[in-house]
Design a protein around this motif. Structure first.
Motif, PDB file in Angstrom:
ATOM      1  N   UNK A  88      -2.698  -0.668   5.056  1.00  0.00           N
ATOM      2  CA  UNK A  88      -1.316  -0.807   4.582  1.00  0.00           C
ATOM      3  C   UNK A  88      -0.361  -1.255   5.683  1.00  0.00           C
ATOM      4  N   UNK A 113       6.481  -3.132   2.311  1.00  0.00           N
ATOM      5  CA  UNK A 113       6.919  -2.916   0.932  1.00  0.00           C
ATOM      6  C   UNK A 113       8.361  -2.423   0.904  1.00  0.00           C
ATOM      7  N   UNK A 152       2.073  -2.235  -6.827  1.00  0.00           N
ATOM      8  CA  UNK A 152       1.634  -1.035  -6.097  1.00  0.00           C
ATOM      9  C   UNK A 152       0.121  -1.005  -5.896  1.00  0.00           C
ATOM     10  N   UNK A 192      -1.162   1.797  -3.300  1.00  0.00           N
ATOM     11  CA  UNK A 192      -0.412   3.006  -3.665  1.00  0.00           C
ATOM     12  C   UNK A 192      -0.899   3.486  -5.032  1.00  0.00           C
ATOM     13  N   UNK A 204      -1.018  -2.796  -2.350  1.00  0.00           N
ATOM     14  CA  UNK A 204      -1.178  -2.009  -1.121  1.00  0.00           C
ATOM     15  C   UNK A 204      -1.811  -0.641  -1.398  1.00  0.00           C
ATOM     16  N   UNK A 232      -4.797   3.686   5.037  1.00  0.00           N
ATOM     17  CA  UNK A 232      -3.530   3.695   5.787  1.00  0.00           C
ATOM     18  C   UNK A 232      -3.508   2.540   6.777  1.00  0.00           C
TER      19      UNK A 232
END
Lengths: 316, 261
Positions: free
Chosen positions: B97, B102, B56, B61, B59, B94
């Motif tokens: 990503x 994912x 995670x 997160x 990316x 954003x």
């Protein structure tokens, strides 16, 4: 099947059933429901008859006034107040809810303060307060603070008419309640949904608008439907500041002709009719936002009465 | 272009000293990992070892507390100015990503959208693709994962294996050069695991760069070009599947493998 009745509920595999096949299944009969229905029916009929025969109700007068112009105007104002207050309340509520869930502590705390104040004081107090705003500020000025420059500068009583005061009071109050409902709905959406949206490259606002909020709606719509029904009835409170709503309209007439009960019945009939229509609308909204979820196939009214899906024991 | 630059471009993911803490618990204690373009890297390890958290971080997160992480030659979530790493704005993250697909353990399909809408949503909203071309591409991808006939269904009408294949198609719709898989078969009934792994094997054959956190040792052995064993927030052992799964050097790796094999 007569042998079944002699040994009910003892289905054994040791031969009691013999070679029987294709036995008819008889659902449990709920006798208690029929008895209850009869009792309630008798009392309801008796009450209805007493209402019909009560001369004080003046059904003829009720019929006369039901579609009088001042009544219809009152109905229109009530509907307008409900609609405008709910639009303000819902949109503002979404805003407040998002503020309360924001990472920005200033937004979070000001939203909390707003909800705390408007949920914590009675709606009637808020309505009277807005109605008497001129007693607090004689003039309303909108401009850059501490510079003396004003964009708007008006007498409070001309700007905040009873109607505006009513909309402000109802709308702001609703915002506080709607905010909590929306916040609950947003929290109820699985965090994995936000993860997935952001992993796809959606911005926070895009994820909120297209992924989280539409799913939160499923949780938000039922209580907001209740809020709308409550709001429709709460509009009657603005009669204390002369808000021109349905109750204000009938009050101003029965204050002169003293036909208090018939005119209140007229108002009650209209309120009932309007809330019934709203409930129907809520049903369709719930269906719309329930898309993609397994439909809870509830049995219809008739099959619920006659079927055997009832809870253990009779409804007595 | 110098040889160094070419090498840098061929490294899809480069992690150096990645650290992450939740409160006082340090879950990643300095992770160094290189994933080359076209690689399939499987990360294995006991639960709580930090492997999903690391995935995670790739990316963004999860934010990282130390070290740095590059995808396709770009720092993830930060911009370097001199000796400092400045956090990016959410909209910039954003945008980053969009090039990293994912797939999640619990699928996380959007339940209020049909399968086709799930796959088209981000390309139309984020990449500004036209609706018709996004649809055509989505149908192509659904065909590739064997679900062309389910386009109009809602996720709740699909089995877990089908949902996960849709989730893979949804991630692929953004045409990412890198795909992350977070235990993609762990929430599936045993008889549905195979269909998802088959799709992933197909992706690997087509040369997709993949980082897969998994407990499927058979898949790791067969498909992975490298295997990383993580435990307690550190990389204990890394190498080819034959090295790490076949002939583990560390006692911790051996102890873990003896439980899962």
């Amino acid at each position: 099947m007569s042998t079944m009745t002699t040994t009910p509920r003892t289905i054994r595999s040791d031969g009691a059933m013999g070679d029987a096949r294709d036995l008819e299944v008889v659902p449990l009969r709920h006798w208690g429901r029929w008895v209850a229905a009869l009792l309630v029916g008798v009392f309801a009929a008796a009450f209805a008859v007493s209402l019909m025969n009560n001369p004080n109700l003046e059904w003829a007068t009720v019929g006369d006034y039901l579609t009088k112009e001042f009544v219809l105007k009152g109905v229109a104002v009530t509907l307008m107040l409900t609609a405008v207050a709910m639009v303000i309340g819902t949109l503002g509520g979404v805003g407040i809810a998002i503020m309360r869930l924001s990472g920005n502590p200033v937004l979070r705390w000001s939203a909390w303060l707003f909800v705390w104040f408007f949920r914590g004081t009675p709606l009637l107090v808020q309505i009277i307060f807005w109605g008497f705003l001129a007693a607090l500020y004689q003039r309303i000025q909108l401009g850059i603070p501490f510079t003396g420059w004003h964009l708007v500068d008006a007498d409070t009583n001309t700007l905040v008419t009873p109607m505006v005061a009513a909309i402000l009071a109802l709308g702001l109050n609703e915002m506080a309640y709607a905010a909590e409902i929306v916040r609950g709905g947003i929290i109820a959406v699985d965090t994995g949904q936000d993860d997935a949206a952001r992993a796809l490259g959606l911005t926070g606002a895009q994820a909120m608008r297209t992924i989280t909020l539409p799913q939160a709606m499923r949780v938000i719509v039922p209580p907001m439907g209740n809020e709308t029904v409550t709001m429709l009835k709460s509009t009657a409170l603005v009669s204390v500041i002369g808000g021109h709503d349905l109750l204000t309209a009938v009050q101003s007439v029965y204050a002169q002709n003293f036909k208090v009960i018939p005119l209140l019945v007229v108002a009650a009939i209209w309120y009932l009719a309007m809330t019934s229509v709203l409930s129907l609308g809520q049903y369709f909204l719930e269906r719309r936002f329930g898309r993609g979820y397994a439909s809870s196939s509830r049995p219809g009214v008739v099959s619920r009465w006659l079927g055997s899906r009832g809870v253990e024991g009779d409804a007595r | 272009m110098s040889a160094q630059q070419i090498e840098a471009l061929e490294t899809m993911v480069r992690a150096r000293g990645v650290r992450k803490s939740y409160g006082s618990t340090e879950v990643l204690k300095g992770i160094d990992i290189d994933v080359m373009s076209g690689d399939v890297m499987c990360i294995i390890g006991p639960s709580g070892s930090g492997k999903s958290t690391f995935l995670r971080c790739i990316n963004h997160l999860e934010t990282i507390d130390g070290g740095w992480l590059e995808v396709n030659g770009h720092l993830v979530g930060y911009r370097r100015k001199g000796d400092k790493l400045h956090e990016m704005r959410p909209s910039e993250v954003a945008a980053q990503r969009r090039d990293i697909g994912m797939v999640f353990q619990r699928f996380n399909l959007f339940p209020h959208m049909t399968v086709l809408q799930n796959v088209c949503h981000a390309p139309v909203l984020v990449r500004k693709e036209s609706r018709s071309s996004a649809r055509a591409h989505a149908r192509e991808l659904l065909d590739r994962v064997g679900l062309a006939d389910k386009a109009e269904r809602y996720p709740s009408q699909l089995s877990g294996g089908q949902q996960q294949r849709v989730a893979i198609a949804r991630a692929l719709a953004m045409r990412p050069p890198l795909m992350l898989f977070d235990e993609p078969t762990s929430a599936l009934d045993p008889e549905l695991v195979g269909e998802v792994l088959d799709v992933m094997k197909g992706l690997a054959r087509d040369g997709m760069t993949m980082v897969v956190v998994t407990h499927e040792m058979g898949f790791a052995r067969e498909v992975a070009s490298s295997v990383v064993f993580m435990d307690d927030g550190v990389v204990v052992e890394a190498g080819s599947p034959d090295q790490v799964i076949g002939a583990p050097q560390h006692a911790r790796t051996r102890a873990f493998l003896s439980k899962v094999l």
